[in-house]
Structure formats: structure tokens, C-alpha cells
Write a protein that holds these residues in place. Sequence first.
Motif, PDB file in Angstrom:
ATOM      1  N   ALA A   1      -3.716   0.576  -4.832  1.00 62.05           N
ATOM      2  CA  ALA A   1      -4.396   0.121  -3.622  1.00 62.05           C
ATOM      3  C   ALA A   1      -5.312   1.234  -3.123  1.00 62.05           C
ATOM      4  O   ALA A   1      -5.162   2.406  -3.479  1.00 62.05           O
ATOM      5  N   LYS A   2      -6.288   0.856  -2.307  1.00 64.88           N
ATOM      6  CA  LYS A   2      -7.138   1.824  -1.631  1.00 64.88           C
ATOM      7  C   LYS A   2      -6.919   1.690  -0.136  1.00 64.88           C
ATOM      8  O   LYS A   2      -6.609   0.608   0.366  1.00 64.88           O
ATOM      9  N   GLY A   3      -7.084   2.801   0.567  1.00 67.06           N
ATOM     10  CA  GLY A   3      -6.837   2.766   1.999  1.00 67.06           C
ATOM     11  C   GLY A   3      -7.723   3.704   2.775  1.00 67.06           C
ATOM     12  O   GLY A   3      -8.562   4.407   2.215  1.00 67.06           O
TER      13      GLY A   3
ATOM     14  N   THR B   1      -1.408   8.962  -2.415  1.00 66.79           N
ATOM     15  CA  THR B   1      -0.030   8.894  -1.958  1.00 66.79           C
ATOM     16  C   THR B   1       0.622   7.704  -2.658  1.00 66.79           C
ATOM     17  O   THR B   1      -0.018   7.061  -3.508  1.00 66.79           O
ATOM     18  N   LYS B   2       1.863   7.420  -2.359  1.00 72.74           N
ATOM     19  CA  LYS B   2       2.520   6.274  -2.988  1.00 72.74           C
ATOM     20  C   LYS B   2       3.171   5.398  -1.937  1.00 72.74           C
ATOM     21  O   LYS B   2       3.716   5.893  -0.937  1.00 72.74           O
ATOM     22  N   LEU B   3       3.098   4.093  -2.181  1.00 69.97           N
ATOM     23  CA  LEU B   3       3.715   3.096  -1.315  1.00 69.97           C
ATOM     24  C   LEU B   3       4.545   2.176  -2.193  1.00 69.97           C
ATOM     25  O   LEU B   3       4.001   1.507  -3.075  1.00 69.97           O
ATOM     26  N   ASN B   4       5.844   2.192  -1.994  1.00 66.45           N
ATOM     27  CA  ASN B   4       6.762   1.404  -2.827  1.00 66.45           C
ATOM     28  C   ASN B   4       6.564   1.695  -4.319  1.00 66.45           C
ATOM     29  O   ASN B   4       6.613   0.795  -5.155  1.00 66.45           O
ATOM     30  N   GLY B   5       6.298   2.952  -4.625  1.00 67.82           N
ATOM     31  CA  GLY B   5       6.174   3.373  -6.021  1.00 67.82           C
ATOM     32  C   GLY B   5       4.801   3.211  -6.629  1.00 67.82           C
ATOM     33  O   GLY B   5       4.554   3.683  -7.737  1.00 67.82           O
ATOM     34  N   SER B   6       3.866   2.553  -5.918  1.00 65.17           N
ATOM     35  CA  SER B   6       2.519   2.334  -6.446  1.00 65.17           C
ATOM     36  C   SER B   6       1.528   3.279  -5.756  1.00 65.17           C
ATOM     37  O   SER B   6       1.641   3.543  -4.559  1.00 65.17           O
ATOM     38  N   PRO B   7       0.548   3.779  -6.522  1.00 67.48           N
ATOM     39  CA  PRO B   7      -0.415   4.714  -5.938  1.00 67.48           C
ATOM     40  C   PRO B   7      -1.347   4.056  -4.930  1.00 67.48           C
ATOM     41  O   PRO B   7      -1.771   2.909  -5.100  1.00 67.48           O
TER      42      PRO B   7
ATOM     43  N   PHE C   1       0.810   2.646   7.633  1.00 69.97           N
ATOM     44  CA  PHE C   1       1.785   3.300   6.767  1.00 69.97           C
ATOM     45  C   PHE C   1       1.621   4.804   6.894  1.00 69.97           C
ATOM     46  O   PHE C   1       0.603   5.304   7.382  1.00 69.97           O
ATOM     47  N   SER C   2       2.625   5.519   6.454  1.00 74.52           N
ATOM     48  CA  SER C   2       2.523   6.978   6.437  1.00 74.52           C
ATOM     49  C   SER C   2       3.012   7.489   5.088  1.00 74.52           C
ATOM     50  O   SER C   2       3.824   6.848   4.409  1.00 74.52           O
ATOM     51  N   GLY C   3       2.483   8.640   4.693  1.00 75.95           N
ATOM     52  CA  GLY C   3       2.874   9.217   3.407  1.00 75.95           C
ATOM     53  C   GLY C   3       2.249  10.584   3.223  1.00 75.95           C
ATOM     54  O   GLY C   3       1.411  11.028   4.022  1.00 75.95           O
ATOM     55  N   GLU C   4       2.634  11.255   2.140  1.00 76.74           N
ATOM     56  CA  GLU C   4       2.100  12.581   1.828  1.00 76.74           C
ATOM     57  C   GLU C   4       1.134  12.489   0.651  1.00 76.74           C
ATOM     58  O   GLU C   4       1.400  11.787  -0.329  1.00 76.74           O
ATOM     59  N   ILE C   5       0.005  13.179   0.751  1.00 77.01           N
ATOM     60  CA  ILE C   5      -0.939  13.251  -0.362  1.00 77.01           C
ATOM     61  C   ILE C   5      -0.331  14.146  -1.435  1.00 77.01           C
ATOM     62  O   ILE C   5      -0.028  15.319  -1.176  1.00 77.01           O
ATOM     63  N   ILE C   6      -0.148  13.600  -2.647  1.00 78.14           N
ATOM     64  CA  ILE C   6       0.541  14.352  -3.706  1.00 78.14           C
ATOM     65  C   ILE C   6      -0.367  14.693  -4.889  1.00 78.14           C
ATOM     66  O   ILE C   6       0.004  15.492  -5.754  1.00 78.14           O
ATOM     67  N   ASP C   7      -1.577  14.091  -4.932  1.00 72.10           N
ATOM     68  CA  ASP C   7      -2.472  14.355  -6.063  1.00 72.10           C
ATOM     69  C   ASP C   7      -3.875  13.861  -5.690  1.00 72.10           C
ATOM     70  O   ASP C   7      -4.081  13.274  -4.627  1.00 72.10           O
ATOM     71  N   PHE C   8      -4.837  14.119  -6.580  1.00 70.57           N
ATOM     72  CA  PHE C   8      -6.181  13.559  -6.458  1.00 70.57           C
ATOM     73  C   PHE C   8      -6.454  12.685  -7.670  1.00 70.57           C
ATOM     74  O   PHE C   8      -5.866  12.888  -8.744  1.00 70.57           O
ATOM     75  N   ASP C   9      -7.368  11.714  -7.531  1.00 69.59           N
ATOM     76  CA  ASP C   9      -7.830  10.980  -8.704  1.00 69.59           C
ATOM     77  C   ASP C   9      -9.090  11.646  -9.239  1.00 69.59           C
ATOM     78  O   ASP C   9      -9.533  12.684  -8.730  1.00 69.59           O
TER      79      ASP C   9
END
Length: 431
Positions: free
Chosen positions: A51-53, A21-27, A6-14
Motif C-alpha cells: 500500500a501507499k500512504g 513501514t508495515k501494516l499487518n505484515g504488508s509493506p 495508523f501508526s508505525g516505524e519506518i524500517i527501510d526505503f524502497d
Amino acid sequence: MAENKFSGEIIDFDFKGLGMTKLNGSPVFLNGGVIGDEVEYIITKKKKSFAKGEILKILKKSKDRVESPCPYFKDCGGCDFLNYSDDKELKWKEADVNKNLNKLAGLDLEVEEVIDSPDKTHYRNNMQFQVSDGKIGLFAKNSKEIVPIKTCIMQKDSANQVLKIMWNYKKLKDLKRIGIRTNYKGDILLILVSKRGRLEIKDVLSDLIDAGVKSIYLNYNKEDKTHYSREFEKIYGDDTIEEKLLGINYKISPESFFQINGPATEKLYKKAIDYLEPKDDDKIYDLYCGVGSISLSVAKSGPEVIGIEIVESAVDDARENAEKNNIPARFVHGPAEETIEKLWEEEKIAPNKIIVDPPRKGLDEKLVNFLKENPVERLVYISCNPATQARDLKSLKEVYKVEKISVVNLFPNTAHVEAAILMTYCGLDKE
């Protein structure tokens, strides 16, 4: 079978510093990414709500990404933000505290001041290193695997010299942990956690003394729930080393709690005392007082101060620190939520101001209720966990008005931060 990428943008930290990032609306939480990175990743663990990745590669680097000065950063779990700009780290911490205040505490109030640490590296005066198979290191990111480390840029140069010496210790395989505590003078208190009882240290003792080691303790700890057990045995040197904070001297024993970043702690305490506004006729309680560092800093200006602490050895140290510095302050051993009630009801000592600095889990619910039922004019709340602090504020705001919030960057290059909050009793406006 090929893994789904998958690909995505990092938008925050925990709260652990993992990129989100988010995948289908889930972090999805990913190790190693910073805000603004565009990454390719795989999912390694799925939960109901997240999820973790693992990041496979960075497709486009964030403009705020920097080169880490530490060769171990990629694998070591000791730091979070060595690859993220200092300015952006501060802004994220401020935003994170504001988010907790808004979402968890329901407060329409933002941080008024962000106070940075004077030092971003070499600031730690206390570290614990793991020992495994004759190697010294720190835990890997999100793992109990050990990353071998010869020098750590977060601790003092003198501590790194000791670390190098311990790599040459002939009985290193008999150790499970090494603690290195330093003070403002460069003195060192060394703690060796033993697997098999008493150890000889003749082969490295002279080198350790030359490196500034003033005290060495053995600790016998069969479990891994805590860094140390209570079984300490001094095998060399002085009982304690000395630390200094805001002009007050403190003795540091192996198990003493003391903030790891002295210069930044002074800034935190100055802000907390400014919020408290101590006066000569005040009666002030300092809850979770540790070795008395806040209590004595307040008491030296004149008010009556009582510190309450559950760790008995810390209370003993606090009393000795008060006597050594000739500062009149009283220290009482016991759980804060029970001891404050006893002092209030049995000894009729009702404070008009209180300062609290609890552990990460926050205030005990019984204490929160007591503070609401027995309000004081000023309540200052220091915390290293903005989430549990915000949880407590949600309840306390029924009786107290949250006036001001400051953030102190006590733990640079990590996701942790200290927040000092001033609350005043709402009823004073009506009286």
C-alpha cells in the motif's frame, strides 16, 4: 467519513527513497519518512501486496534525521535523503546492494568497499527543469505537478545564475523545459525546449553570456516521453562545451550522455579499471560505451579497445574524442548484443576482457547468453540499478565467479548508487 489513521516505524526505503513501514505484515510506502521515524499515517492507495500512504505527523523523530538545507525539499521530487544523515545514507546503499546480491542473485558475497562522492551538493553538471504557466521548477514527489524553484543546491552556482536569468525571460510561457549543462571550467550549454517553434532570446542573451553560457540550442519536442527530441537547432555560440575526466578531454553536445558527477565518476572508473587490470596485449570490449569515457581511459594505458554503442551521435563523439586526445580506440555503432556477435564471428576479434555499463534496464538477455557461451577471463559490470544487475548476475554466475563488488555514491542525497563488479571465468580454474 473519518479516515483511518495508523501508526508505525519506518524500517527501510524502497528504490525510490520512499520510507517503508508495515501494516499487518504488508509493506506500506510513505513519502518523507526516514528509517527510525515513528509516524502517524493514512492509506492513500491499496495494491495486492503493498500500500501507499501519506504521513500525517512524526510521532518520534529518528536519531538519524537531519534538517534539510533545501527550502524546497518537502515538496520537490529531485532529492530523497536531504533529511537523512550522510553516513546512514551510505550504509543503507551498501546494505541495499548486499540485499540484492543475496536475494536476487543468490550470492553469498558482500560489498568490499564503499566509495563516497567528494561533493554532496552542487555536484550535478546536467539538470532539466520543467516550465509550466511561466514558472520554472522540478516535478513534485510522486507527481507531475511542478514545484517552482529559483535555485537548486544540487547544481553548480553558475547554473543557478542561469536559472535566475531564465525566470526573467519574456517568452518563458513558450517553453516546456530548460536544460542546463556545465563543465569543469564553469562553461554552460543551455537547451531551451520550445512549444511553438523558434524563439527570440534577445532580452536575456547578454545576461546569459555574462553568466558563462557558451552555447544555446533550441529543441523542438512535442512529446513528454523524453527530455528532448532529436531536433536541435543551435541559436548561439559554440557547437559544444568541453569536459575532462581522468586527464582526457571530451566534447559535450546537447544530447551527449555524460555522468552527472565528474569527481565521483573518476573514482568509479578508477575502480573499474583496477578490476579490469588492462595489459598491453589485451583485447577489450567496452559495451554501452557512450562517448567513450571508459574506453579511452582504458585504451590510453596500451591495450586494444573497441567500444560499442547504439546511439549514433555518441559514437561520432567517441571517435572525435579519441582523435582529439590521440588515443587509439575503435568505436562501432549498433546494439551491443548484435554488434559483439558480428565482430566476434565476422572479424574474428575475440576479446579476453569485457566491461559493460548498461542503462537501468540491465543487459539484454541475448547478450547475457552470448557472454556465457563465449566467456572471457575478466568481465567488469558497472550499473546504476543494483536490482537489474543482480538479476543478470544470477544467470552469469553459471559461468563466471563474482569476485569483488564496490559501491560508488555517484548520486548523493538520492536513492541511486553505482556498483562495480568483477567477474572471472570459472573455467580458468580447471584449465
